[in-house]
Design a protein around this motif. Structure first.
Motif, PDB file in Angstrom:
ATOM      1  N   SER A 131      37.917  62.159  52.226  1.00  0.00           N
ATOM      2  CA  SER A 131      39.067  61.819  51.321  1.00  0.00           C
ATOM      3  C   SER A 131      38.674  60.986  50.330  1.00  0.00           C
ATOM      4  CB  SER A 131      40.279  61.672  52.028  1.00  0.00           C
ATOM      5  OG  SER A 131      40.228  60.530  52.726  1.00  0.00           O
ATOM      6  N   LYS A 132      39.947  60.288  49.872  1.00  0.00           N
ATOM      7  CA  LYS A 132      39.869  59.235  48.536  1.00  0.00           C
ATOM      8  C   LYS A 132      38.649  58.283  48.791  1.00  0.00           C
ATOM      9  CE  LYS A 132      42.735  56.299  46.113  1.00  0.00           C
ATOM     10  NZ  LYS A 132      44.103  55.755  45.977  1.00  0.00           N
ATOM     11  N   VAL A 133      38.086  57.908  47.635  1.00  0.00           N
ATOM     12  CA  VAL A 133      36.956  56.876  47.606  1.00  0.00           C
ATOM     13  C   VAL A 133      37.664  55.623  46.744  1.00  0.00           C
ATOM     14  CG1 VAL A 133      34.774  56.104  46.776  1.00  0.00           C
ATOM     15  CG2 VAL A 133      35.169  58.527  47.752  1.00  0.00           C
ATOM     16  N   SER A 134      37.524  54.465  47.153  1.00  0.00           N
ATOM     17  CA  SER A 134      38.218  53.552  46.476  1.00  0.00           C
ATOM     18  C   SER A 134      37.449  52.343  46.279  1.00  0.00           C
ATOM     19  CB  SER A 134      39.531  52.844  47.069  1.00  0.00           C
ATOM     20  OG  SER A 134      40.225  51.802  46.453  1.00  0.00           O
ATOM     21  N   PHE A 135      37.069  52.238  44.917  1.00  0.00           N
ATOM     22  CA  PHE A 135      36.679  50.581  44.496  1.00  0.00           C
ATOM     23  C   PHE A 135      37.739  49.821  43.662  1.00  0.00           C
ATOM     24  CE2 PHE A 135      33.022  53.329  45.515  1.00  0.00           C
ATOM     25  CZ  PHE A 135      32.058  52.416  45.843  1.00  0.00           C
ATOM     26  N   ASN A 136      38.819  50.015  44.159  1.00  0.00           N
ATOM     27  CA  ASN A 136      40.091  49.217  43.355  1.00  0.00           C
ATOM     28  C   ASN A 136      39.655  47.818  43.583  1.00  0.00           C
ATOM     29  OD1 ASN A 136      42.728  47.973  43.422  1.00  0.00           O
ATOM     30  ND2 ASN A 136      43.325  49.881  42.680  1.00  0.00           N
ATOM     31  N   SER A 137      39.921  47.042  42.359  1.00  0.00           N
ATOM     32  CA  SER A 137      39.774  45.767  42.080  1.00  0.00           C
ATOM     33  C   SER A 137      38.406  45.032  42.693  1.00  0.00           C
ATOM     34  CB  SER A 137      40.732  45.029  42.879  1.00  0.00           C
ATOM     35  OG  SER A 137      42.251  45.529  42.392  1.00  0.00           O
ATOM     36  N   THR A 138      37.562  46.043  42.778  1.00  0.00           N
ATOM     37  CA  THR A 138      36.115  45.611  43.138  1.00  0.00           C
ATOM     38  C   THR A 138      35.509  44.593  41.965  1.00  0.00           C
ATOM     39  OG1 THR A 138      35.853  47.410  44.621  1.00  0.00           O
ATOM     40  CG2 THR A 138      33.718  46.305  43.715  1.00  0.00           C
ATOM     41  N   ILE A 139      34.622  43.768  42.297  1.00  0.00           N
ATOM     42  CA  ILE A 139      33.888  42.915  41.564  1.00  0.00           C
ATOM     43  C   ILE A 139      32.535  43.352  41.664  1.00  0.00           C
ATOM     44  CG2 ILE A 139      32.971  40.454  40.809  1.00  0.00           C
ATOM     45  CD1 ILE A 139      35.827  39.504  41.664  1.00  0.00           C
ATOM     46  N   ILE A 140      31.839  43.639  40.643  1.00  0.00           N
ATOM     47  CA  ILE A 140      30.343  44.115  40.682  1.00  0.00           C
ATOM     48  C   ILE A 140      29.661  43.278  39.633  1.00  0.00           C
ATOM     49  CG2 ILE A 140      28.665  45.815  40.206  1.00  0.00           C
ATOM     50  CD1 ILE A 140      30.789  47.808  40.825  1.00  0.00           C
ATOM     51  N   ARG A 141      28.580  42.211  40.292  1.00  0.00           N
ATOM     52  CA  ARG A 141      27.915  41.425  39.448  1.00  0.00           C
ATOM     53  C   ARG A 141      26.939  41.953  38.530  1.00  0.00           C
ATOM     54  NH1 ARG A 141      31.578  37.394  39.382  1.00  0.00           N
ATOM     55  NH2 ARG A 141      32.207  36.581  41.363  1.00  0.00           N
ATOM     56  N   ASN A 142      26.214  41.022  37.939  1.00  0.00           N
ATOM     57  CA  ASN A 142      25.257  41.599  37.113  1.00  0.00           C
ATOM     58  C   ASN A 142      24.078  42.501  37.837  1.00  0.00           C
ATOM     59  OD1 ASN A 142      26.586  39.970  35.176  1.00  0.00           O
ATOM     60  ND2 ASN A 142      25.105  38.296  35.576  1.00  0.00           N
ATOM     61  N   GLY A 143      23.703  43.538  36.944  1.00  0.00           N
ATOM     62  CA  GLY A 143      22.729  44.416  37.399  1.00  0.00           C
ATOM     63  C   GLY A 143      23.223  45.929  37.025  1.00  0.00           C
ATOM     64  N   LEU A 144      22.039  46.835  37.294  1.00  0.00           N
ATOM     65  CA  LEU A 144      22.508  48.136  37.164  1.00  0.00           C
ATOM     66  C   LEU A 144      23.228  48.709  38.356  1.00  0.00           C
ATOM     67  CD1 LEU A 144      21.770  51.084  35.784  1.00  0.00           C
ATOM     68  CD2 LEU A 144      19.793  51.160  37.282  1.00  0.00           C
TER      69      LEU A 144
END
Length: 484
Positions: A131-144
């Motif tokens: 079902s639902k996929v959540s990246f809510n409020s995620t921090i993704i640092r530098n990079g591709l």
């Protein structure tokens, strides 16, 4: 990778699985993709790793290489709950990669409040089958950040408040099934952001208050289904923005008060379904806004109060569909509707425009250029080649028609004469007989100059008798006011 199937079946076997990188897993997950007629379409094998094994790696700070893995019921919310952590505490994920993996969860795959450390984040060719996929409020640092060729089977996707660091972000060629796609308040860093050829399916798509920052942004050839598409208050940085050949379904498309900043904005050949399209209050400081050969369905097209002061806005050969079109109180350097069919009401009462090009248009309804509660500042108006089957509401004095047409540098005397003739016929239809007379005089003046120019082009010796004839007509017919 299979994108279209009815259901899938998972079998866990006590068979060792070795990934392409040489990582060994003690068990193998065999996934069969099944069509609605129960026929097996395809079978894939993945390394099997349990949720608790992943959680232990997170706890000890070990790199998470989940490439070619089958992962079931992964949830950072459950991870926090089991360890009595605050529900919004950030969880650091080190060296994360899940290329060509399969995420399966009936309750949703949850990466909310994750903090991915510096380095590339790769989900390419992965499959989110639950079902639902959540990246809510995620921090993704530098990079591709790579979500290219990913299949989101459920279609409910949450990237709201997600923060991307410096580097490119790819969703190219991904398929997102029906559901709500939420990118509200997401913030992208510097670098290319591409949703090119992405299939969004039906359901609301929200980029409200999203910041795209510096770099090119591409939705080229993307496809949206039914459901509101909302970019209100989004901010773009320096770079080109492409919605070229994008297909918008039967839905409302909302770009109100979007800040396009500096660059080229391209909606060429975009296709809009039935529904309102709204760019009210949008802003582009420098660059070009191109909307050539686009196709709109039924619904209002609202381009009011747009701030495009130093920008050329081009709608050449666009099909505006069934519905009123308004550029009321907008500001442009140039507004071009060349070769368009203006079949419905067009409000062209702009606040300012250096050059408005209506050449080669076919008008079947009303074009409104008549000032009402504010001054309309149009320096040049080009009506060359217009076929007027409808009506233009315009005023000789308040619109400064003579100056708007005589300032044209790219049209001939014959073309200017024809424009005044069209206006003369129009004023007769609207009952503006004084304006009709003024248009007729200008028509005859430019017609006479055109004949003189043509004669001189044939032979310079024609000047001997054509100049005296032209002078006689100018004195007797023009200055004496005796045009028939």
């Amino acid at each position: 990778m299979v994108f279209d199937y009815y259901k899938f079946k998972v079998e866990i076997k006590d068979l060792q699985f070795t990934s392409d990188e040489g990582v060994v897993f003690p068990k193998t997950a065999i996934i069969s993709y099944i069509a609605d007629d129960q026929e097996v379409i395809s079978v894939e094998q993945f390394g099997h790793i349990t949720r608790e094994e992943i959680y232990k790696k997170i706890e000890i700070g070990e790199a998470l290489n989940l490439n070619h893995c089958y992962v079931k019921n992964f949830s950072l919310s459950i991870y926090r709950d089991n360890r009595n952590l605050d529900k919004n505490e950030y969880i650091k994920l080190k060296g994360f990669s899940a290329r060509h993996s399969f995420f399966d969860s009936k309750s949703g795959t949850d990466f909310s409040f994750a903090e991915f450390e510096d380095g590339d984040l790769d989900f390419e060719y992965s499959h989110f089958a639950g079902s639902k996929v959540s990246f809510n409020s995620t921090i993704i640092r530098n990079g591709l950040v790579n979500f290219s060729n990913v299949f989101f089977r459920d279609g409910n996707l949450d990237f709201a408040n997600c923060h991307f660091g410096e580097g490119e972000v790819h969703f190219k060629n991904s398929v997102i099934k029906n559901g709500v796609k939420d990118f509200q308040y997401a913030e992208f860093g510097t670098g290319l952001i591409t949703f090119a050829n992405t299939e969004f399916g039906s359901g609301e798509v929200s980029f409200i208050n999203t910041h795209f920052n510096e770099g090119n942004v591409s939705f080229k050839v993307a496809r949206f289904g039914e459901g509101k598409i909302d970019f209100r208050y989004a901010k773009f940085g320096f770079g080109d923005i492409s919605f070229e050949r994008t297909e918008f379904g039967d839905c409302k498309v909302d770009f109100r008060t979007v800040e396009f900043n500096d660059g080229r904005v391209n909606f060429n050949r975009a296709v809009f379904g039935n529904g309102d399209v709204n760019f009210e209050g949008a802003e582009l400081r420098n660059g070009k806004f191109s909307f050539k050969r686009a196709i709109l369905g039924s619904g209002d097209f609202n381009f009011e109060l747009a701030e495009f002061d130093g920008v050329d806005v081009v709608f050449d050969r666009t099909d505006f569909g069934q519905g009123p079109v308004s550029f009321h109180q907008s500001k442009f350097r140039q507004l071009s509707l060349q070769s368009c069919h203006l079949d419905h009401y067009f409000d062209l009462r702009v606040a300012r425009c250096e050059y408005m090009d209506l050449s080669d248009t076919i008008v079947r309804d009303i074009i409104d250029l008549k000032p009402y509660d504010f001054d309309i500042d149009i320096s040049i108006l080009n009506l060359a080649g217009m076929r007027l089957l409808g009506t233009i509401y315009i005023d000789w004095q308040n619109n400064r028609i003579k100056e708007m047409i005589t300032r044209q540098t790219e049209t001939s005397e014959a073309e200017k004469a024809e424009q005044f003739r069209v206006l003369k016929e129009n004023f007769n239809q609207t009952g503006q007989y004084s304006d009709e007379d003024k248009s007729y005089v200008e028509f005859k003046r430019h017609e006479a100059r055109s004949r003189l120019e043509k004669s001189l082009k044939k032979s310079k010796y024609n000047a001997i008798w054509y100049y005296p004839l032209y002078g006689f007509k100018w004195l007797v017919l023009d200055q004496a006011g005796l045009y028939p």
